[in-house]
Motif scaffolding. Structure first.
Motif, short mmCIF file in Angstrom:
data_model
loop_
_atom_site.label_atom_id
_atom_site.label_comp_id
_atom_site.label_asym_id
_atom_site.label_seq_id
_atom_site.Cartn_x
_atom_site.Cartn_y
_atom_site.Cartn_z
N ALA A 23 -52.90 -10.55 -6.47
CA ALA A 23 -52.13 -10.84 -5.20
C ALA A 23 -50.90 -12.03 -5.05
CB ALA A 23 -53.01 -11.13 -4.11
N TRP A 59 -53.36 -1.67 -7.31
CA TRP A 59 -52.60 -2.59 -6.37
C TRP A 59 -51.64 -1.99 -5.68
CZ3 TRP A 59 -54.20 -7.93 -6.14
CH2 TRP A 59 -55.27 -8.03 -7.03
N GLU A 77 -51.87 -6.50 -2.37
CA GLU A 77 -53.40 -6.33 -2.41
C GLU A 77 -54.04 -5.39 -3.46
OE1 GLU A 77 -55.01 -4.24 1.02
OE2 GLU A 77 -53.25 -4.17 2.01
N ARG A 78 -55.08 -5.56 -3.65
CA ARG A 78 -55.73 -4.69 -4.58
C ARG A 78 -56.26 -3.40 -3.70
NH1 ARG A 78 -60.30 -5.55 -9.03
NH2 ARG A 78 -61.84 -5.99 -7.37
#
Length: 247
Positions: A23, A59, A77-78
């Motif tokens: 991130a 991601w 974000e993942r």
């Protein structure tokens, strides 16, 4: 009220990148992928791109800048961890380029963990462009939303494949002369496995004898018809995934 847009958008383009993601990471996309994002997909600042690194997973990233030759992304974000891939090696003998391209693409889509090209006496081709092969498998993985790339090994002669075959890995041998029905044989085995398929002209008798003599070999049949090399590889892999894999 209008529906809330999904996050990330289902239409977001997907790319594999070389660096490990996290991130907040800034990722520079260059070359053909940058052209694809900027000129084909017409991505602009704020647009979403899905990235995979073959290590941590998938991601969501946003475009922060579009240059003449590059596109800058910021990882947000993942979405998913790297998928668990069934421990299945596909070992297809080399074929003509377009037919082998098809094997590489479909083996990726179907979920093979490793592709081991094999050189036999009747192979028409004797080389594999590894850069091209990796491009094909990467693009196939992007297309089918896979988060793990298959390993692609350098081509090996059949005798080297047999000599170095792990003792604990079953070797399913697609023998046009017959064997146990493939689906039944696959269902009876638990654990690491590999599937060996032949070239356009098939294996010769000496090769067939050497394979059958290997302690890990399990001769199988793919049905009553003689299949092309690419058809045999794809059909065998599909049958394995349906009976012993992750389908």
């Amino acid at each position: 009220m209008p529906a809330t847009p999904s996050w990330p958008p289902k239409s977001a383009p997907r790319l594999f990148v070389a660096e490990e993601l996290h991130a907040g990471a800034a990722v520079r996309i260059e070359g053909n992928p940058a052209h694809y994002l900027a000129r084909v997909m017409r991505a602009g600042p704020g647009d979403v791109v899905i990235l995979c690194d073959d290590v941590t997973g998938e991601w969501a990233a946003r475009v922060s800048d579009v240059g003449k030759r590059d596109v800058m992304l910021e990882v947000a974000e993942r979405l998913r961890a790297r998928e668990a891939v069934p421990d299945l090696w596909l070992c297809p003998a080399l074929l003509k380029k377009d037919r082998y391209d098809l094997i590489l693409e479909k083996a990726t889509e179907l979920g093979a963990s490793r592709i081991q090209p094999v050189l036999t006496r009747r192979c028409v081709a004797d080389k594999l462009n590894m850069d091209r092969a990796r491009t094909i498998t990467t693009e196939a993985a992007e297309q089918c939303a896979r988060t793990a790339l298959p390993q692609i090994a350098e081509p090996l002669k059949l005798d080297a494949v047999l000599a170095n075959w792990p003792e604990t890995r079953a070797l399913f041998f697609a023998d046009e002369n017959g064997g146990e029905p493939a689906a039944h044989s696959f269902a009876q085995h638990q654990g690491p496995a590999g599937i060996l398929t032949g070239p356009e002209g098939g294996f010769d008798e000496a090769e067939r004898a050497a394979i059958r003599a290997h302690p890990a070999a399990r001769p199988i049949t793919l049905g009553p018809r003689i299949l092309r090399g690419e058809t045999a590889a794809i059909a065998a892999l599909a049958a394995w995934m349906a009976t012993a894999g992750d389908w």
